[in-house]
Structures are given as structure tokens and as C-alpha cells.
Scaffold this motif. Structure first.
Motif, mmCIF file in Angstrom:
data_model
loop_
_atom_site.group_PDB
_atom_site.id
_atom_site.type_symbol
_atom_site.label_atom_id
_atom_site.label_comp_id
_atom_site.label_asym_id
_atom_site.label_seq_id
_atom_site.Cartn_x
_atom_site.Cartn_y
_atom_site.Cartn_z
ATOM 1 N N LYS A 49 10.689 -12.325 -20.654
ATOM 2 C CA LYS A 49 11.915 -12.576 -21.411
ATOM 3 C C LYS A 49 12.543 -11.278 -21.909
ATOM 4 O O LYS A 49 13.760 -11.109 -21.857
ATOM 5 C CB LYS A 49 11.642 -13.514 -22.583
ATOM 6 C CG LYS A 49 11.409 -14.947 -22.154
ATOM 7 C CD LYS A 49 11.157 -15.840 -23.345
ATOM 8 C CE LYS A 49 10.899 -17.263 -22.924
ATOM 9 N NZ LYS A 49 10.614 -18.154 -24.057
ATOM 10 N N LYS A 58 20.183 -14.369 -18.444
ATOM 11 C CA LYS A 58 20.010 -15.460 -19.390
ATOM 12 C C LYS A 58 18.966 -16.437 -18.853
ATOM 13 O O LYS A 58 19.045 -16.881 -17.720
ATOM 14 C CB LYS A 58 21.330 -16.180 -19.617
ATOM 15 C CG LYS A 58 22.369 -15.314 -20.273
ATOM 16 C CD LYS A 58 23.669 -16.036 -20.461
ATOM 17 C CE LYS A 58 24.687 -15.102 -21.070
ATOM 18 N NZ LYS A 58 26.001 -15.727 -21.171
ATOM 19 N N VAL A 59 17.987 -16.737 -19.710
ATOM 20 C CA VAL A 59 16.912 -17.673 -19.361
ATOM 21 C C VAL A 59 16.964 -18.842 -20.319
ATOM 22 O O VAL A 59 17.131 -18.663 -21.519
ATOM 23 C CB VAL A 59 15.534 -16.973 -19.446
ATOM 24 C CG1 VAL A 59 14.430 -17.931 -19.083
ATOM 25 C CG2 VAL A 59 15.501 -15.754 -18.561
ATOM 26 N N ALA A 60 16.796 -20.053 -19.772
ATOM 27 C CA ALA A 60 16.849 -21.257 -20.599
ATOM 28 C C ALA A 60 15.669 -21.356 -21.532
ATOM 29 O O ALA A 60 14.649 -20.814 -21.383
ATOM 30 C CB ALA A 60 16.882 -22.491 -19.714
#
Length: 60
Positions: A49, A58-60
């Protein structure tokens, strides 16, 4: 138009990596010492992350 290598989902992590770094997900993981299989399965470690954040992914 960007030519994507392999089967990449639209808007996914692999696509974002290819757009921002011009590398495949596998190569990006190898160079940043991240677990490729974990990322494929949707698990993102703190290290992953932080690396994604530095690159602007962008990571959920």
C-alpha cells in the motif's frame, strides 16, 4: 492508446501500474520486493500500500 501486456482489467491495479510506470505488475512487484501472488489474490500488505501510494496508484 496504450498497449497492455496480458489480460488486464480496466481500472485495476495492474492497469494503473502499467499506465504510471510502464511496467507489468509482475515486474513492478519484483523490483519493489512485493508479493505478486498476494496482490493477484487481492491482499495488499502495508508495504504494498505504501509503495502504491508513492507511485500514485489507488487501491480499494
Amino acid at each position: 492508446m496504450i498497449d497492455f501486456i496480458g489480460n488486464v482489467k480496466s481500472g485495476g491495479v495492474a492497469e494503473q501500474i502499467q499506465i504510471k510506470t510502464n511496467k507489468t505488475l509482475k515486474r513492478f512487484c519484483r523490483e519493489n520486493n512485493l508479493s505478486y501472488s498476494s496482490i493477484l489474490n487481492g491482499y495488499y500488505s502495508k508495504k504494498a500500500k505504501n509503495t502504491f501510494k508513492k507511485v500514485g496508484i489507488k487501491v480499494a
